[in-house]
Design an enzyme around this catalytic site. Structure first.
Site, PDB file in Angstrom:
ATOM      1  N   GLY A  42     -44.476  92.492 -34.376  1.00 56.02           N
ATOM      2  CA  GLY A  42     -44.545  93.136 -33.045  1.00 56.02           C
ATOM      3  C   GLY A  42     -45.345  92.379 -32.177  1.00 56.02           C
ATOM      4  N   CYS A  44     -48.419  93.504 -31.385  1.00 52.23           N
ATOM      5  CA  CYS A  44     -49.615  93.475 -31.897  1.00 52.23           C
ATOM      6  C   CYS A  44     -49.830  92.250 -32.768  1.00 52.23           C
ATOM      7  CB  CYS A  44     -49.856  94.638 -33.105  1.00 52.23           C
ATOM      8  SG  CYS A  44     -51.708  94.594 -33.607  1.00 52.23           S
ATOM      9  N   LYS A  53     -57.615  88.867 -30.434  1.00 49.67           N
ATOM     10  CA  LYS A  53     -59.031  88.966 -31.113  1.00 49.67           C
ATOM     11  C   LYS A  53     -59.540  87.675 -31.686  1.00 49.67           C
ATOM     12  CE  LYS A  53     -58.970  92.354 -29.557  1.00 49.67           C
ATOM     13  NZ  LYS A  53     -57.780  93.251 -28.764  1.00 49.67           N
ATOM     14  N   GLU A 205     -60.174  95.540  -9.534  1.00 48.01           N
ATOM     15  CA  GLU A 205     -59.769  96.725 -10.196  1.00 48.01           C
ATOM     16  C   GLU A 205     -59.812  97.940  -8.868  1.00 48.01           C
ATOM     17  OE1 GLU A 205     -58.758  98.346 -12.953  1.00 48.01           O
ATOM     18  OE2 GLU A 205     -59.050 100.429 -11.930  1.00 48.01           O
ATOM     19  N   HIS A 446     -80.905 100.818 -43.339  1.00 51.33           N
ATOM     20  CA  HIS A 446     -82.034 100.180 -42.305  1.00 51.33           C
ATOM     21  C   HIS A 446     -82.421  98.724 -42.627  1.00 51.33           C
ATOM     22  CE1 HIS A 446     -85.247 100.104 -39.508  1.00 51.33           C
ATOM     23  NE2 HIS A 446     -85.992  99.367 -40.327  1.00 51.33           N
TER      24      HIS A 446
END
Ligand code: NAD
Length: 472
Positions: A42, A44, A53, A205, A446
């Protein structure tokens, strides 16, 4: 005309459709998957999420190498080989779509290439590229036909000058001056790609801020960074007319930052939203009704107005996101195979893959305010994160919307490097009904950016290690 029987028929092989077909096959159903594209996947995979991306990754490389100058590492200006960039973009999509085709084969999903139109409540007429027609008589059908770029009147023109996302993703050229109409997902993602490739990008925009669906405090760090990359960002302004001249496109902009004189651009990308792909499918002949906005009307079990016909994904309503379609696919298949299932997510993540990325899920602060829900919002600034500092990317923020009485997490928003990856923890927290204490007590590695979620929860509880807020 030839007639064939189909137990479960899926129309559309995008992330909703192929997920539905594969799941139905995995549950032991006989499945026919119909799509008129040259390859499955499709929008995507072929001309949406994946190609954009891939190009955004290249844009990030350009931006990161430029930024490295600040830390004492100089790279030369990037040399663009447009043909090779296109090849790379296409190779990524091809690898994925051929993987989907292979998986369909392995699962014995019957893959039919052709344009499908309903002939009645149990019939889908499929016209193959060679003109041959077959009438598939199905027991259940799942419509997953997706969406198309919206092209409002006045914003249309020749495809070589006035682009939609499909044209822009094909990387036809790098225009000197590119106007992007619409500061939403597509406008900002593709605007970022072309700015990194060397275009002078102007975004117009209509609303007062970029990404109107996101909380303004999450958008701010992105807007600040884009201000340095784009030629201009014109807010509260509307493009009302595009006129093609011999050498350019003359653009009429009205509103706060418009001007009486038209401005000239080499190319214009129109990214003002998408519309459901529900026309010319014979849905009326099948007795399937649409909403006023043209979406297929469905209930929480993805049923349409016609028993036995289901609809999922962009064609069945907002948000138009591939991951929402893939989850609806599960529900539609389960209901079609007489299993009990309902589409009731507590949170659907939204990610804008700009740099920084903007991601959110669950309740936004804007929605909380508008609906009068009792909430407390807390923010952990990435300037207090060691990991963000080591990346030179301290502009980010992690924000929680918490129900004050129960401490339950209602919404999560993250802006920053890799926010799209980080947001999943927030989605899980909301789906699982977790509290701020649950997040705070979960040991995070961390030094990582994921710690910002834990520390945001600590801000709510009043004891963040790295961010001190005097008690009121
Ligand atoms: P969008 O709704 O995200 O943005 C369109 C923007 O155009 C809005 O901000 C709107 O106010 C503005 N606008 C409309 N008319 C205008 C005019 N005449 N002049 C100036 N501005 C105008 O739509 P999109 O960017 O086209 O994307 C469509 C959909 O595709 C998205 O809503 C999303 O569901 C999906 N998408 C998702 C991703 C992702 O998940 N990362 C990426 C691309 C697209």
């Amino acid at each position: 005309m030839k007639t064939e029987k189909a137990k479960v028929l899926v129309l559309g092989a995008g992330p909703g459709g192929y997920a539905a077909a594969f799941y139905a096959a995995d549950l032991g159903m006989e499945v026919t998957l119909v799509d008129d594209g040259a390859s499955p996947g499709g929008v995507c995979l072929n001309r949406g999420c994946i190609p954009s991306k891939t190009l955004l990754h290249l844009a990030r490389l350009v931006d990161d190498t430029r930024a490295a100058g600040e830390f004492g590492m100089q790279f030369g200006a990037p040399q663009m080989d447009l043909a090779k960039l296109r090849e790379w973009r296409t190779a990524v999509a091809d690898r994925l779509t051929s993987g989907i085709a292979d998986m369909a084969k392995t699962r014995k999903v019957k893959w039919v290439k052709g344009r499908g139109r309903f002939g009645g409540p149990n019939s889908l007429l499929v016209e193959a590229p060679d003109g041959e027609q077959v009438d598939y008589r199905f027991e259940s059908a799942i419509v997953a036909t997706g969406s198309l770029p919206a092209a409002p009147p006045g914003l249309a023109g020749s495809a070589s000058r006035i682009w939609d996302s499909t044209t822009a993703l094909a990387l036809p050229e790098i225009p000197r001056k590119l106007l992007v109409v619409g500061g939403g997902y597509i406008g900002l993602e593709l605007g970022s790609v072309y700015a990194a490739l060397g275009s002078a990008v102007t975004v117009v925009e209509m609303t007062a801020g970029l990404l109107p669906g996101a909380d303004p405090d999450l958008v701010r760090p992105l807007a600040q960074r884009l201000a340095g990359k784009f030629e201009a960002i014109l807010l509260s302004s509307k493009v009302t007319k595009l006129e093609e001249t011999a050498a350019s496109v003359r653009v009429t902009i009205e509103g706060a930052e418009g001007s009486p004189a038209a401005r000239e651009f080499d190319r214009v990308l129109v990214a003002v939203g998408r519309k459901p792909n529900t026309r010319d499918l014979g849905l009326e002949r099948a007795g399937v009704t649409l909403t006023g906005a043209g979406f297929i009307r469905t209930d929480k079990q993805c049923r349409t107005s016609m028993p036995g016909i289901f609809a999922i994904g962009d064609a069945a309503g907002q948000p138009m996101l591939a991951h929402k379609a893939a989850h609806e696919a599960r529900v539609a298949v389960e209901v079609a195979t007489n299993r009990n299932s309902t589409f009731e997510p507590k949170a659907i993540p939204a990610v804008v893959f700009t740099d920084p990325e903007v991601a959110w899920c669950g309740l936004t602060e804007t929605q909380a305010k508008a609906s009068g829900i009792a909430y407390k919002s807390v923010r952990f600034p990435w300037s207090a994160s060691g990991r963000a500092m080591s990346l030179g990317r301290t502009e980010g923020v992690t924000k929680l919307i918490v129900e004050p009485e129960t401490e339950r997490i209602l919404g999560v928003g993250i802006t920053g490097y890799g926010a799209g990856e980080l947001i999943s923890e927030g989605v899980l927290a909301i789906e699982a009904g977790l509290t701020a204490s649950n997040l705070a007590k979960t040991i995070h590695p961390h030094p990582t950016l994921s710690e910002t979620l834990m520390e945001a929860a600590e801000v709510f509880l009043g004891f963040s290690t790295h961010f001190y807020r005097p008690k009121r």
